[in-house]
Design a protein around this motif. Structure first.
Motif, short mmCIF file in Angstrom:
data_model
loop_
_atom_site.label_atom_id
_atom_site.label_comp_id
_atom_site.label_asym_id
_atom_site.label_seq_id
_atom_site.Cartn_x
_atom_site.Cartn_y
_atom_site.Cartn_z
N LEU A 93 0.83 -1.21 0.00
CA LEU A 93 0.00 0.00 0.00
C LEU A 93 0.86 1.25 0.00
CD1 LEU A 93 -2.98 1.08 0.31
CD2 LEU A 93 -2.52 1.17 2.76
N ILE A 94 1.88 1.28 0.85
CA ILE A 94 2.74 2.45 0.98
C ILE A 94 3.54 2.69 -0.31
CG2 ILE A 94 4.73 3.42 2.19
CD1 ILE A 94 3.74 1.91 4.70
N ILE A 95 4.18 1.64 -0.81
CA ILE A 95 5.02 1.78 -2.01
C ILE A 95 4.19 2.22 -3.21
CG2 ILE A 95 6.44 0.52 -3.67
CD1 ILE A 95 7.36 -1.26 -1.31
N ALA A 96 3.06 1.54 -3.43
CA ALA A 96 2.21 1.87 -4.58
C ALA A 96 1.63 3.27 -4.46
CB ALA A 96 1.09 0.83 -4.70
N ALA A 97 1.23 3.65 -3.25
CA ALA A 97 0.65 4.98 -3.04
C ALA A 97 1.65 6.09 -3.35
CB ALA A 97 0.16 5.10 -1.60
N GLY B 170 -5.33 -1.17 -6.19
CA GLY B 170 -5.17 -2.31 -7.08
C GLY B 170 -4.11 -3.28 -6.62
N ILE B 171 -2.94 -2.77 -6.28
CA ILE B 171 -1.84 -3.64 -5.87
C ILE B 171 -2.14 -4.28 -4.52
CG2 ILE B 171 0.57 -3.60 -5.10
CD1 ILE B 171 1.15 -1.70 -7.41
N THR B 172 -2.71 -3.52 -3.60
CA THR B 172 -3.06 -4.08 -2.29
C THR B 172 -4.11 -5.18 -2.42
OG1 THR B 172 -2.60 -1.95 -1.24
CG2 THR B 172 -3.87 -3.54 0.04
N TYR C 251 4.52 -1.55 -12.38
CA TYR C 251 3.73 -2.66 -11.85
C TYR C 251 4.53 -3.96 -11.87
CZ TYR C 251 -0.28 0.43 -12.85
OH TYR C 251 -1.16 1.48 -12.92
N THR C 252 5.27 -4.16 -12.96
CA THR C 252 6.07 -5.38 -13.10
C THR C 252 7.16 -5.44 -12.05
OG1 THR C 252 5.65 -5.42 -15.50
CG2 THR C 252 7.51 -6.72 -14.69
N PHE C 253 7.80 -4.31 -11.80
CA PHE C 253 8.86 -4.27 -10.79
C PHE C 253 8.31 -4.60 -9.40
CE2 PHE C 253 11.07 -1.79 -7.49
CZ PHE C 253 12.34 -2.37 -7.58
N ILE C 254 7.20 -3.95 -9.04
CA ILE C 254 6.59 -4.21 -7.73
C ILE C 254 6.14 -5.66 -7.63
CG2 ILE C 254 4.67 -3.62 -6.19
CD1 ILE C 254 4.74 -0.80 -7.34
N ALA C 255 5.54 -6.17 -8.71
CA ALA C 255 5.07 -7.56 -8.73
C ALA C 255 6.22 -8.54 -8.58
CB ALA C 255 4.30 -7.83 -10.02
N ALA C 256 7.33 -8.26 -9.27
CA ALA C 256 8.50 -9.14 -9.19
C ALA C 256 9.08 -9.14 -7.77
CB ALA C 256 9.56 -8.70 -10.20
N PHE D 185 -13.61 15.81 -5.77
CA PHE D 185 -12.20 15.52 -6.07
C PHE D 185 -12.11 14.12 -6.65
CE2 PHE D 185 -12.98 14.93 -1.47
CZ PHE D 185 -12.90 13.55 -1.40
N PHE D 186 -10.97 13.83 -7.29
CA PHE D 186 -10.76 12.54 -7.91
C PHE D 186 -9.74 11.72 -7.11
CE2 PHE D 186 -11.72 14.97 -12.01
CZ PHE D 186 -13.08 14.70 -11.90
N MET D 187 -9.75 10.42 -7.33
CA MET D 187 -8.85 9.53 -6.60
C MET D 187 -7.41 9.69 -7.02
SD MET D 187 -9.03 5.37 -6.24
CE MET D 187 -10.60 5.41 -5.38
N GLY D 188 -7.16 9.76 -8.31
CA GLY D 188 -5.80 9.86 -8.81
C GLY D 188 -5.08 8.52 -8.79
N ASP D 189 -3.91 8.47 -9.41
CA ASP D 189 -3.12 7.24 -9.44
C ASP D 189 -2.65 6.84 -8.05
OD1 ASP D 189 -3.47 6.97 -12.09
OD2 ASP D 189 -1.42 7.43 -12.69
N THR D 190 -2.50 7.80 -7.16
CA THR D 190 -2.05 7.48 -5.81
C THR D 190 -3.07 6.61 -5.09
OG1 THR D 190 -1.12 8.41 -3.77
CG2 THR D 190 -3.07 9.52 -4.67
#
Length: 343
Positions: A102-106, A253-255, A136-141, A242-247
């Motif tokens: 959660l922290i890294i992806a955020a 998604g990753i969490t 995404y691939t780096f975090i997944a790996a 307001f919008f969610m944004g990629d953060t």
């Protein structure tokens, strides 16, 4: 014991909701102060021109609440022990990994939002899709490496059949799940309240799964996300303040993917994350069709834009996608319980 855990989840979810509501004016005030408004892509100007300049990065409210409560109760439990132990849900075996994800992806998503708002990068600012896929691939790996080599996970749960040893194939399976959930969440975040509402049902299903498996701290972590999501939706439903944004989308998604792998319910994701999968499939189908034939299957992808161009009001699309998510998540939970009962 079970009753206590139910009460614990309800209290944590309620505290998360109130905390997120209290944080909202502060976060949105900062976003407005530094003029981090949404940049509408050129191909969407015809249908979303009125959304240009709306504050983005609202996803900070969700993950900051979850992380803040997690560490607050952890510190209080460390300093005073006793009573605070009931609310501390940081656990090495259950929540270290989803919290880290959660922290890294955020933070990565936050950087992308800032680049977009400041118009740093290609296409008017922000990362391209291929850049996001690389991240995404780096975090997944990294996650796959930890699960496979550090934790020794090599089995997959096949509903109604049990656990199967898949050896090193667990590594690419983990990567696929994380990349897919991250990409799907990002593609779904295109209408007011859409990703927030869909995610609510996904995390609700995983909360029920974690609770059933006796992973109460993981269920508590998920319930905190649910409380924060509810507060976020309070202001994000149409017309969104307001919008969610990629953060937010990247973090959710990753969490979601990490939690599915932790509970070994990746094969239930087609139910728990049905709309997310449909949204990403529509993009993949559109790209493949255009590359091979030069023709588009949908008026625009992801599929929610297709319905917009058909003349559906934004609220109708969002609410119907919420209903589908609720039905499919409920069906997934029923199948999960039936599978455990039969075995």
């Amino acid at each position: 014991m079970v009753t206590f855990q139910v009460v614990r989840l309800m209290i944590l979810s309620g505290l998360s909701f109130l905390t997120a509501l209290a944080l909202t004016p502060l976060i949105i005030g900062l976003v407005k102060k530094y003029q981090f408004g949404k940049q509408i892509r050129t191909h969407l100007l015809g249908i979303h021109q009125n959304k240009a300049g709306t504050p983005t990065m609202g996803g900070i409210i969700i993950w900051l609440t979850a992380i803040g409560l997690a560490f607050m109760f952890f510190i209080l439990n460390f300093l005073f022990d006793g009573f605070w132990n009931y609310f501390d849900f940081i656990d090495r075996a259950q929540t270290y990994l989803p919290l880290a994800a959660l922290i890294i992806a955020a933070l990565i998503g936050l950087a992308d939002d800032i680049f977009g708002a400041l118009k740093i990068g290609p296409n008017g600012g922000g990362l391209k899709v291929r850049h996001k896929l690389i991240i995404y691939t780096f975090i997944a790996a990294l996650g796959a490496w930890w699960f496979y080599f550090k934790l020794g996970w090599t089995t997959i749960y096949l509903p109604f059949f049990g656990y199967y040893e898949i050896g090193f194939w667990y590594f690419p399976l983990f990567m696929f799940v994380i990349i897919a959930t991250a990409f799907s969440a990002n593609e779904t975040d295109g209408l007011d309240g859409l990703l927030g509402g869909v995610s609510l049902f996904s995390f609700g299903a995983l909360t029920a799964v974690a609770f059933t498996l006796g992973r109460y701290d993981l269920a508590a972590f998920s319930s905190v996300i649910i409380g924060a999501l509810l507060a976020f939706l309070w202001h994000n439903i149409y017309p969104a303040r307001f919008f969610m944004g990629d953060t937010g989308s990247m973090a959710l998604g990753i969490t979601l993917g990490v939690m599915a792998m932790l509970t070994n319910t990746a094969l239930f994701l087609p139910f728990f994350a049905f709309i997310l999968i449909i949204e990403s499939l529509s993009v993949i189908i559109q790209v493949i069709s255009f590359k091979l034939t030069g023709r588009r299957v949908f008026l625009m992808s992801p599929i929610h834009h297709h319905f917009e161009l058909l003349g559906w009001p934004e609220t109708r699309i969002t609410m119907r996608f919420w209903i589908i998510s609720a039905v499919m998540s409920g069906l997934g939970i029923i199948l999960f319980f039936l599978s455990r009962f039969i075995l």
